[in-house]
Design a protein around this motif. Sequence first.
Motif, PDB file in Angstrom:
ATOM      1  N   SER A  60      10.597 -29.940   9.920  1.00 22.41           N
ATOM      2  CA  SER A  60       9.853 -30.260   8.701  1.00 22.41           C
ATOM      3  C   SER A  60       8.354 -30.362   8.979  1.00 22.41           C
ATOM      4  O   SER A  60       7.532 -29.857   8.210  1.00 22.41           O
ATOM      5  CB  SER A  60      10.381 -31.565   8.111  1.00 22.41           C
ATOM      6  N   ARG A 101       6.920 -26.880   9.643  1.00 21.70           N
ATOM      7  CA  ARG A 101       6.800 -26.100   8.408  1.00 21.70           C
ATOM      8  C   ARG A 101       5.661 -26.621   7.532  1.00 21.70           C
ATOM      9  O   ARG A 101       4.890 -25.848   6.969  1.00 21.70           O
ATOM     10  CB  ARG A 101       8.109 -26.150   7.630  1.00 21.70           C
ATOM     11  N   ASP A 102       5.537 -27.952   7.412  1.00 24.22           N
ATOM     12  CA  ASP A 102       4.492 -28.524   6.558  1.00 24.22           C
ATOM     13  C   ASP A 102       3.093 -28.247   7.082  1.00 24.22           C
ATOM     14  O   ASP A 102       2.149 -28.080   6.300  1.00 24.22           O
ATOM     15  CB  ASP A 102       4.697 -30.034   6.413  1.00 24.22           C
ATOM     16  N   ASN A 103       2.932 -28.212   8.403  1.00 21.19           N
ATOM     17  CA  ASN A 103       1.609 -27.970   8.990  1.00 21.19           C
ATOM     18  C   ASN A 103       1.351 -26.496   9.285  1.00 21.19           C
ATOM     19  O   ASN A 103       0.314 -26.162   9.861  1.00 21.19           O
ATOM     20  CB  ASN A 103       1.450 -28.774  10.279  1.00 21.19           C
TER      21      ASN A 103
END
Length: 177
Positions: free
Chosen positions: A108, A111-113
Motif C-alpha cells: 500500500s 503504491r501510494d508513493n
Amino acid sequence: MKSLCNIELTSQYIISSSKSSAPLLLPKPVKNPSYVPSKTWKIHAKAKGFNRPNLDKQNSMTNVEKRKKQEEADDKIPDVVMGRMITRILFNVGVPLVTGLGLLQMFSVIRDNNLMQIPRWLPFLTTFITLGASTLGIAYGTLSTSWDADNKGSLLGLEEAKKNWVEMWAQDDSENS
C-alpha cells in the motif's frame, strides 16, 4: 414437541400453487369442532439429557463401568504440554499472519508513493500464502510439540511432528477398527 403442538391454535398444511413458485400455507380443518384451545399454555417438554431413566442395577453398573473405561481411555494432556502447544500454535499462526499484514501495508505504501508499479495479483498471492500458512500453523503447532511432559523437544519440532503424525493416525486406525 408436545409443547409446540399445544401452542398452535390451528393446524396448518402447505400446498403448492401453480400460479406462483412459493408454496401457500393454509389452515387445516379441525377434525373435532368442539375443541377449544385452553387460555393458559403449559409446556409439557422435558429436557433430554438431564433426566436419567430408571435403570435396573445391572444396566447402571455396566454404564458406570463403561464410563470409567472411557475416562481411562481419554488421556488428559499435562499442563506443561498444553502450555508448550499453545505457545507453538501462537507462534506458527502469528508470524505468517503478521508477515501477511505487513506485506499488504508495504504494498500500500509503495503504491501510494508511486515508488514502484506492483501488479494487482501480487498482494492477492501474498495474502493467500501467508493466511494459508497461518491456518496450517494450528495443526503444525499441535503436531510439532513433544507430547511427553519430560521432553521439551527441538526448536522447529520436525522430529516430533513426524512421530506425532504417525501416532495420531495409528490411534485413529485403532479406533475405527
